[in-house]
Scaffold this motif. Structure first.
Motif, short mmCIF file in Angstrom:
data_model
loop_
_atom_site.label_atom_id
_atom_site.label_comp_id
_atom_site.label_asym_id
_atom_site.label_seq_id
_atom_site.Cartn_x
_atom_site.Cartn_y
_atom_site.Cartn_z
N ASP A 200 -26.81 12.02 -20.76
CA ASP A 200 -25.73 11.99 -21.69
C ASP A 200 -25.88 12.13 -23.11
OD1 ASP A 200 -22.72 11.05 -22.62
OD2 ASP A 200 -23.09 9.52 -20.85
N ASP A 227 -26.42 17.77 -23.31
CA ASP A 227 -24.69 18.18 -23.08
C ASP A 227 -24.50 18.78 -21.79
OD1 ASP A 227 -22.83 19.28 -22.52
OD2 ASP A 227 -22.53 20.56 -24.59
N PHE A 228 -24.40 18.29 -20.50
CA PHE A 228 -24.46 18.61 -19.06
C PHE A 228 -23.81 19.92 -19.11
CE2 PHE A 228 -21.25 14.79 -17.76
CZ PHE A 228 -20.55 15.90 -17.60
N ALA A 243 -20.75 10.50 -11.93
CA ALA A 243 -19.79 9.64 -11.53
C ALA A 243 -18.66 9.32 -12.86
CB ALA A 243 -20.37 8.03 -11.14
N ASN A 245 -16.82 11.55 -14.26
CA ASN A 245 -16.95 12.87 -15.26
C ASN A 245 -15.29 13.30 -15.21
OD1 ASN A 245 -18.78 11.85 -16.83
ND2 ASN A 245 -19.81 13.07 -15.30
N TYR A 249 -13.67 18.19 -17.29
CA TYR A 249 -13.92 19.71 -17.17
C TYR A 249 -13.14 20.29 -16.64
CZ TYR A 249 -17.30 17.57 -20.25
OH TYR A 249 -17.43 16.70 -21.32
C1 LIG Z 1 -16.25 7.73 -17.73
S1 LIG Z 1 -18.35 7.60 -18.37
C2 LIG Z 1 -18.90 7.22 -17.29
C3 LIG Z 1 -20.11 7.17 -17.76
C4 LIG Z 1 -20.64 6.54 -15.99
N1 LIG Z 1 -21.22 7.49 -14.60
C5 LIG Z 1 -20.30 5.40 -15.14
O1 LIG Z 1 -19.35 6.09 -14.34
O2 LIG Z 1 -20.23 3.54 -15.74
C6 LIG Z 1 -18.02 9.32 -18.96
C7 LIG Z 1 -19.70 9.42 -18.88
O3 LIG Z 1 -19.76 11.18 -19.17
C8 LIG Z 1 -20.31 11.72 -20.10
N2 LIG Z 1 -20.12 13.33 -20.85
C9 LIG Z 1 -18.82 13.79 -21.21
N3 LIG Z 1 -19.56 14.76 -21.46
C10 LIG Z 1 -20.28 15.19 -21.32
C11 LIG Z 1 -21.46 15.87 -21.57
N4 LIG Z 1 -20.80 17.51 -21.52
N5 LIG Z 1 -22.40 16.06 -21.73
C12 LIG Z 1 -23.52 14.98 -21.17
N6 LIG Z 1 -22.64 14.08 -21.01
C13 LIG Z 1 -21.23 14.23 -21.20
C14 LIG Z 1 -19.15 10.71 -21.19
O4 LIG Z 1 -20.40 10.39 -23.10
C15 LIG Z 1 -19.64 9.45 -21.03
O5 LIG Z 1 -20.69 8.99 -20.92
#
Ligand SMILES: C[S@@+](CC[C@H](N)C(=O)[O-])C[C@H]1O[C@@H](n2cnc3c(N)ncnc32)[C@H](O)[C@@H]1O
Length: 340
Positions: A200, A227-228, A243, A245, A249
């Motif tokens: 993350d 950053d994924f 999950a 996300n 995007y």
């Molecule tokens: C709504 S949360 C979901 C967290 C977890 N997967 C869950 O279901 O409980 C979205 C997560 O995606 C991460 N995220 C969003 N864009 C990202 C990116 N470009 N690189 C890494 N993480 C990212 C955010 O920081 C956040 O922790």
């Protein structure tokens, strides 16, 4: 068409009026959570007089709040000879403060966005939007607050994941955008011999490390701050989950993430993309559509994706046995595939 049928089908304004004033329901829910209405009811304040005493609100406002809560099926009348107030089952499970499943932080998490939803027209005309949207300005403090909210529902979803997906025999799970680590922590607890890596954004994994420490799984779950949307993923792994996300995007970014996850997987490995997906004709669910619009409000370039689009990201990457199934009915779907 017979006369009564024609009459039945004649449009009226009822549905449109309901939509125009739907915001009133959100506002009442927030006020009820502020007043800890449902917590007081659980603790025995089951009459309006008792609620006046417990909340410190005026009798007239308790009357208004209780009336709205009854009409929204948040509160109900008990079946006793002298009916008293009781919480609806979902309210009692998730909106009683102090209970382990209390989801108040998630229910009110998007409340600060409310004014912006009513500036949507101006926002669309301003044509703004950045690659990471709300995540652009994330700090360790805001990430901790954010995941206090996501974890209040994320661990429940993760328990559903380990009940639905058999990861026995898998050795390493990569959890993209894992946030609180809910999926990784729950998975290593459920499957012996499994390790997990939560990837993350750098400020987030500081919060993730705390959840991992609290769950005492630090020997089996690690974190990577990255950053994924760019760069290759740590590997090889034999399972990937991403999950909640999806709408952040657009298709190019999600397709790219799925393709890089494919490269990080060993042959025979599996990927699961869980998110709010639209039906292929985009007629719903409304929640999936609204999470896409939420990205206008949060300032990213993301949008909602259909089930067929998600399956397409998988097949383009090279996955086989691709299928989309219901995960949380009406809310989340799960797209899966196997690397040949
Ligand atoms: C709504 S949360 C979901 C967290 C977890 N997967 C869950 O279901 O409980 C979205 C997560 O995606 C991460 N995220 C969003 N864009 C990202 C990116 N470009 N690189 C890494 N993480 C990212 C955010 O920081 C956040 O922790």
């Amino acid at each position: 068409m017979t006369e009564p049928e024609a009459k039945k089908k004649r449009p009226d304004t009822t549905r449109l009026q309901g939509i125009a004033r739907a915001y009133t329901e959100s506002a009442v829910l927030f006020a009820a959570i502020d007043a800890e209405l449902f917590t007081h009811v659980r603790n025995g304040a089951v009459t309006e007089a008792a609620l006046v005493e417990a909340t410190g609100l005026r009798a007239i406002d308790v009357n208004r709040l209780v009336t709205c809560a009854l009409s929204m099926d948040l509160l109900r009348w008990s079946e006793a000879a002298e009916p008293v107030l009781e919480n609806a089952p979902d309210v009692d499970a998730y909106l009683v403060k102090g209970e382990p499943r209390y989801a108040g932080p998630w229910m009110t998490f998007t409340r600060p966005d409310v004014p912006k939803w009513f500036e949507m027209t101006e926002l669309m005309r301003s044509e703004r939007g950045t690659h990471l949207g709300m995540y652009e300005e994330l700090t360790v403090e805001s990430a901790k607050k954010y995941h206090q909210a996501t974890s209040s529902i994320g661990f429940g979803a993760a328990r559903r994941f380990v009940r639905t997906v058999d990861l026995s025999g898998r050795r390493h799970l990569l959890d993209l955008g894992g946030g609180s680590g809910a999926y990784s922590i729950t998975a290593v607890e459920a499957f012996e011999g499994l390790r997990a890596t939560v990837l993350d954004l750098p400020p987030v994994v500081v919060a993730t490390d705390q959840y991992i420490e609290d769950a005492e799984v630090g020997d089996r779950v690690d974190t990577v701050g990255a950053d994924f949307t760019v760069g290759e993923f740590p590997g090889p792994v034999d399972a990937v989950v991403m999950a909640s996300n999806l709408p952040i995007y657009d298709g190019d970014v999600i397709g790219g993430v799925v393709a890089r996850a494919f490269r990080a997987l060993e042959s025979g490995g599996e990927m699961h993309l869980i998110g709010e997906m639209l039906t292929n004709d985009r007629t719903g669910p409304i929640d999936a559509a609204m999470w896409g619009m939420n990205e206008l409000i949060c300032g990213s370039l993301g949008r909602s994706h259909t089930e067929a689009e998600c399956a397409g990201y998988f097949t383009s990457a090279g996955f086989t046995s691709v299928e989309v199934t219901e995960f949380v009915p009406g809310v989340l779907s799960r797209c899966t595939g196997i690397k040949p």
